[in-house]
Design an enzyme around this catalytic site. Sequence first.
Site, PDB file in Angstrom:
ATOM      1  N   HIS A   1      44.092  42.830  31.837  1.00  0.00           N
ATOM      2  CA  HIS A   1      44.320  42.724  33.281  1.00  0.00           C
ATOM      3  C   HIS A   1      43.005  42.710  34.054  1.00  0.00           C
ATOM      4  CE1 HIS A   1      45.998  43.356  37.265  1.00  0.00           C
ATOM      5  NE2 HIS A   1      45.125  44.334  37.423  1.00  0.00           N
ATOM      6  N   CYS A   2      41.970  43.379  33.542  1.00  0.00           N
ATOM      7  CA  CYS A   2      40.793  43.640  34.372  1.00  0.00           C
ATOM      8  C   CYS A   2      39.778  42.506  34.413  1.00  0.00           C
ATOM      9  CB  CYS A   2      40.112  44.926  33.902  1.00  0.00           C
ATOM     10  SG  CYS A   2      41.123  46.408  34.129  1.00  0.00           S
ATOM     11  N   ILE A   3      39.191  42.156  33.274  1.00  0.00           N
ATOM     12  CA  ILE A   3      38.040  41.258  33.269  1.00  0.00           C
ATOM     13  C   ILE A   3      38.373  39.858  33.790  1.00  0.00           C
ATOM     14  CG2 ILE A   3      36.172  40.300  31.884  1.00  0.00           C
ATOM     15  CD1 ILE A   3      36.103  43.339  32.244  1.00  0.00           C
TER      16      ILE A   3
END
Length: 419
Positions: free
Chosen positions: A259-261
């Site tokens: 989800h983040c990078i």
Amino acid sequence: MNVDLVVIGLGYVGLPLAQEAVRSGVSVVGLDLSDAVVDGLNQGRSHVDDLADADVTEMLGKGFRATTDEAVLADAAAVVICVPTPLSEDSGPDLRAVTSATKAVGRHVHEGMLVILESTTYPGTTEEVVKPLLEESGLVAGESFHLAFSPERIDPGNPKFGMRNTPKVVGGLTPECTEAAAALYGRFVDTVVRARGTREAETSKLLENTYRHINIALVNEMARFCNELNIDLWDVIRCASSKPFGFQAFYPGPGVGGHCIPIDPNYLSHNVRAKLGYPFRFVELAQEINATMPAYVTHRAQNILNEAQLAMNGANVLLLGVTYKPDIADQRESPAVPVARQLQALGAQLSYHDPHVTEWQVTGLDAKRVDDLDAAVAEADLVVLLQNHSSYDVDALANGSRRFFDTRGVSTNGNAVRL
């Protein structure tokens, strides 16, 4: 109040938070829209990688319960919002889950309540979106109730750092709000880091992931020209890593996932464009480079077959590891999906193996799971390692294959071709 804390959103962020709070003696109720999630948790079943069923059973034994009834918010001293913020069509954060959760809190907010947003978003969301919605109640944030932002820092599958020993950044609307949030987290987190305000706390999470995003793009681009120049980039990184200062190793791969990078840096880029009218060029270039890695991997795979005088069309290609990181079942934004789609578009006959994924369901993709790994490796025209799960003996797999493409640079076997 009857409940110390209500956690809204019981996914990979909210559930570990609830677990650590319960362990520390905080009374916690989990609130989620999904009947399946709530029923499963109340029956002792976990749906996230970092918690086993036994962990959920332990939580229940200490008073935790899950519900879909927002009325529980009226009895809460504190609320933490941990709902998803995916990308919208214009590459900004989709705040529908945040606004929905905030409106629910607003219907039950009361004097002295502490409200904390943990969902990753663009700078200003807490003040510009959450605060006005809560103040529709007639209460004033920073006066009648406390409001703060604290970025989630959960790293799924990380055996070393979890909720308790990962420092928690908190930034409140006022200094008093910051202290209220710090006091809550201080009950179950070892280190609390106070930010100057909500915007600084919001931006800190985006900086963390933008830093990784840009450095991954750097080595991904180097992987391309190092291959053309016959330079072993993996050995280059090994040598550079021997310097005890001024260098941190990042590694190339088939793309970025989770989800983040792939997502968070876009929040910052979108915010800069929307509010300031110019691009965040580092982020947009990094996104361009990382987004093209699946196509590069596909091109390299095609070249490996070409060198053996084989066509990709009709070739039996086995993909190893389809999750976005090792040793977990999480497939969000996994680069395995675009790689598989592009290979299939070239006519490859796909199969896959992943010890953590029994069913890989991707729209328009026909890839069957193999159970006998060694036999499948031996039969495949090309084996592509996309994720290095610890259960894989990569050198043995490479040795047992006809052709082995290692996109993670972990093999030492001379039979393998590394990215």
